[in-house]
Design an enzyme around this catalytic site. Structure first.
Site, PDB file in Angstrom:
ATOM      1  N   ASN A  10       0.872  -1.168   0.000  1.00 41.99           N
ATOM      2  CA  ASN A  10       0.000   0.000   0.000  1.00 41.99           C
ATOM      3  C   ASN A  10       0.908   1.217   0.000  1.00 41.99           C
ATOM      4  O   ASN A  10       1.521   1.533   1.020  1.00 41.99           O
ATOM      5  CB  ASN A  10      -0.885  -0.042   1.255  1.00 41.99           C
ATOM      6  CG  ASN A  10      -1.665   1.237   1.448  1.00 41.99           C
ATOM      7  OD1 ASN A  10      -1.730   2.085   0.558  1.00 41.99           O
ATOM      8  ND2 ASN A  10      -2.267   1.394   2.624  1.00 41.99           N
ATOM      9  N   TRP A  11       0.977   1.867  -1.138  1.00 40.87           N
ATOM     10  CA  TRP A  11       1.928   2.976  -1.261  1.00 40.87           C
ATOM     11  C   TRP A  11       1.398   4.267  -0.656  1.00 40.87           C
ATOM     12  O   TRP A  11       2.112   5.274  -0.614  1.00 40.87           O
ATOM     13  CB  TRP A  11       2.315   3.182  -2.735  1.00 40.87           C
ATOM     14  CG  TRP A  11       3.035   2.003  -3.342  1.00 40.87           C
ATOM     15  CD1 TRP A  11       3.330   0.806  -2.735  1.00 40.87           C
ATOM     16  CD2 TRP A  11       3.552   1.898  -4.674  1.00 40.87           C
ATOM     17  NE1 TRP A  11       3.991  -0.028  -3.599  1.00 40.87           N
ATOM     18  CE2 TRP A  11       4.141   0.609  -4.804  1.00 40.87           C
ATOM     19  CE3 TRP A  11       3.575   2.746  -5.781  1.00 40.87           C
ATOM     20  CZ2 TRP A  11       4.741   0.167  -5.991  1.00 40.87           C
ATOM     21  CZ3 TRP A  11       4.172   2.311  -6.961  1.00 40.87           C
ATOM     22  CH2 TRP A  11       4.761   1.041  -7.063  1.00 40.87           C
ATOM     23  N   LYS A  12       0.167   4.276  -0.246  1.00 40.87           N
ATOM     24  CA  LYS A  12      -0.446   5.454   0.389  1.00 40.87           C
ATOM     25  C   LYS A  12      -0.220   6.703  -0.481  1.00 40.87           C
ATOM     26  O   LYS A  12      -0.227   6.605  -1.692  1.00 40.87           O
ATOM     27  CB  LYS A  12       0.085   5.632   1.817  1.00 40.87           C
ATOM     28  CG  LYS A  12      -0.095   4.351   2.638  1.00 40.87           C
ATOM     29  CD  LYS A  12       0.126   4.542   4.107  1.00 40.87           C
ATOM     30  CE  LYS A  12      -0.051   3.208   4.816  1.00 40.87           C
ATOM     31  NZ  LYS A  12       0.031   3.321   6.258  1.00 40.87           N
ATOM     32  N   HIS A  95      -9.456   1.293   4.989  1.00 40.04           N
ATOM     33  CA  HIS A  95      -8.172   1.431   5.685  1.00 40.04           C
ATOM     34  C   HIS A  95      -8.346   2.353   6.900  1.00 40.04           C
ATOM     35  O   HIS A  95      -9.136   3.289   6.864  1.00 40.04           O
ATOM     36  CB  HIS A  95      -7.123   2.000   4.722  1.00 40.04           C
ATOM     37  CG  HIS A  95      -5.743   1.956   5.287  1.00 40.04           C
ATOM     38  ND1 HIS A  95      -5.287   2.900   6.178  1.00 40.04           N
ATOM     39  CD2 HIS A  95      -4.752   1.059   5.138  1.00 40.04           C
ATOM     40  CE1 HIS A  95      -4.042   2.583   6.528  1.00 40.04           C
ATOM     41  NE2 HIS A  95      -3.699   1.472   5.919  1.00 40.04           N
ATOM     42  N   GLU A  97      -6.701   4.716   7.971  1.00 38.40           N
ATOM     43  CA  GLU A  97      -6.507   6.148   7.688  1.00 38.40           C
ATOM     44  C   GLU A  97      -7.769   6.749   7.082  1.00 38.40           C
ATOM     45  O   GLU A  97      -8.093   7.909   7.319  1.00 38.40           O
ATOM     46  CB  GLU A  97      -5.273   6.335   6.789  1.00 38.40           C
ATOM     47  CG  GLU A  97      -3.997   6.147   7.603  1.00 38.40           C
ATOM     48  CD  GLU A  97      -2.841   5.505   6.866  1.00 38.40           C
ATOM     49  OE1 GLU A  97      -2.801   5.559   5.624  1.00 38.40           O
ATOM     50  OE2 GLU A  97      -1.968   4.931   7.546  1.00 38.40           O
ATOM     51  N   GLU A 167      -5.320  -4.927  10.576  1.00 37.79           N
ATOM     52  CA  GLU A 167      -4.265  -3.946  10.803  1.00 37.79           C
ATOM     53  C   GLU A 167      -4.526  -3.213  12.112  1.00 37.79           C
ATOM     54  O   GLU A 167      -5.300  -2.248  12.136  1.00 37.79           O
ATOM     55  CB  GLU A 167      -4.234  -2.931   9.657  1.00 37.79           C
ATOM     56  CG  GLU A 167      -3.989  -3.559   8.294  1.00 37.79           C
ATOM     57  CD  GLU A 167      -3.425  -2.545   7.309  1.00 37.79           C
ATOM     58  OE1 GLU A 167      -2.298  -2.761   6.848  1.00 37.79           O
ATOM     59  OE2 GLU A 167      -4.093  -1.545   7.028  1.00 37.79           O
ATOM     60  N   GLY A 173       2.640   2.128  10.850  1.00 43.42           N
ATOM     61  CA  GLY A 173       3.604   3.222  10.723  1.00 43.42           C
ATOM     62  C   GLY A 173       4.317   3.578  12.011  1.00 43.42           C
ATOM     63  O   GLY A 173       4.976   4.606  12.102  1.00 43.42           O
ATOM     64  N   SER A 213       3.489  -2.221  10.278  1.00 46.00           N
ATOM     65  CA  SER A 213       4.946  -2.297  10.459  1.00 46.00           C
ATOM     66  C   SER A 213       5.551  -3.644  10.069  1.00 46.00           C
ATOM     67  O   SER A 213       6.500  -4.111  10.704  1.00 46.00           O
ATOM     68  CB  SER A 213       5.334  -1.913  11.883  1.00 46.00           C
ATOM     69  OG  SER A 213       4.930  -0.578  12.159  1.00 46.00           O
ATOM     70  N   GLY A 234       2.963  -0.983   4.278  1.00 42.07           N
ATOM     71  CA  GLY A 234       3.039   0.429   3.914  1.00 42.07           C
ATOM     72  C   GLY A 234       4.479   0.840   3.688  1.00 42.07           C
ATOM     73  O   GLY A 234       5.032   0.680   2.601  1.00 42.07           O
ATOM     74  N   GLY A 235       5.107   1.354   4.728  1.00 38.02           N
ATOM     75  CA  GLY A 235       6.457   1.912   4.620  1.00 38.02           C
ATOM     76  C   GLY A 235       7.462   1.018   3.907  1.00 38.02           C
ATOM     77  O   GLY A 235       8.193   1.473   3.013  1.00 38.02           O
TER      78      GLY A 235
HETATM   79  P1  PGA Z   1       2.925   0.261   7.634  1.00 36.69           P
HETATM   80  O1  PGA Z   1       1.467   0.486   7.008  1.00 36.69           O
HETATM   81  O2  PGA Z   1       3.468  -1.007   7.043  1.00 36.69           O
HETATM   82  O3  PGA Z   1       3.723   1.478   7.229  1.00 36.69           O
HETATM   83  O4  PGA Z   1       2.753   0.156   9.114  1.00 36.69           O
HETATM   84  C1  PGA Z   1       0.599  -0.590   6.792  1.00 36.69           C
HETATM   85  C2  PGA Z   1      -0.720  -0.112   6.265  1.00 36.69           C
HETATM   86  O5  PGA Z   1      -1.201   0.940   6.715  1.00 36.69           O
HETATM   87  O6  PGA Z   1      -1.324  -0.755   5.389  1.00 36.69           O
END
Ligand code: PGA
Length: 250
Positions: A10-12, A95, A97, A167, A173, A213, A234-235
């Site tokens: 997930n590149w956000k 998600h 967010e 999640e 993050g 993470s 994500g990251g």
């Molecule tokens: P993260 O994000 O790996 O940076 O914790 C995961 C996500 O929000 O899908």
């Protein structure tokens, strides 16, 4: 039957089109074992370009959200046919967010899932508890509510139409990962709930991803758990080298 693993990126809100193209090229150029699916979810602006790079490869294109309507006056939204047009086969929905920053609730998330599925997009429903909810023993009730709310009225013909991503919000993050025991405990709980909602042969094959993470150092242990079928990353998905290592979990 064993579920096919699904490492997903997930590149956000990251990458210009050129950066996304470079990252996608590097990832499809790395070794992707034939026994797993890989999904990349770049920002909307890069979907078309990344879709062109993924076409003809085994990697799948996903969006980070999707509207329930086909077209019309819905400023800022993207419809399922538009996503299919650029090569998407999957859509991340709900998600944390979206829930926390943009106030999306289970009713809206449910509409998005209905819309996605009507057009044959695989819905990746994200659910997860906050730190406060975990600390006050609400984890399982919150997850149950998000799962049931998101899937209200959703009938499945087969397990591939739906993916669940667990999640924990406190792990996204933050560098904090759920322990493998915490992840497996929740995944087994979700599997049990799915079994109550769907036929057993379907519920047993729905993939449940862990997210929060995930990195090259913890992915192998997480993936060793019975009910962890993949990772939503994500990251660590923004660097080809680290994501390639995650794809190649052992
Ligand atoms: P993260 O994000 O790996 O940076 O914790 C995961 C996500 O929000 O899908």
């Amino acid at each position: 039957m064993k579920r096919r693993p699904l490492p997903a990126g997930n590149w956000k809100m990251h990458t210009t089109v050129a950066e996304a193209e470079e990252l996608a090229r590097e990832i499809v150029g790395s070794d992707i074992p034939a026994d797993r699916d890989v999904m990349l979810a770049p920002p909307f602006t890069a979907l078309s370009a990344v879709g062109a790079i993924l076409s003809g490869t085994s990697a799948l294109l996903g969006s980070q959200n999707v509207c329930w309507e086909e077209k019309g006056a819905f400023t800022g939204e993207i419809s399922p046919p538009m996503l299919k047009d650029v090569g998407c086969s999957m859509a991340i929905i709900g998600h944390s967010e979206r829930r926390q920053i943009f106030a999306e609730n289970d009713t809206m998330i449910n509409k998005r899932i209905v819309g996605a599925m009507q057009h044959g997009l695989v819905a990746v429903l994200c659910i997860g508890e906050t730190l406060e909810e975990r600390e006050t023993d609400k984890t399982f009730s919150v997850l149950e509510e998000q799962l049931a709310g998101g899937l209200t009225g959703i009938e499945l013909k087969n397990a591939d139409q739906l993916v669940i991503a667990y999640e924990p919000v406190w792990a996204i993050g933050t560098g904090k990962t759920a322990t493998v025991e915490q992840a497996q405990e929740v995944h087994a709980f979700l599997r049990d709930r799915l079994t109550r909602m769907y036929e057993k042969n379907i519920a047993s094959q729905i993939r449940i991803l862990y997210g929060g993470s995930v990195n090259p150092n913890n992915v192998d242990e997480l993936m060793s758990q019975d009910d962890v079928d993949g990772a939503l990353v994500g990251g660590a998905a923004l660097k080809a080298e680290t994501f390639a290592r995650i794809i190649n979990f052992k």
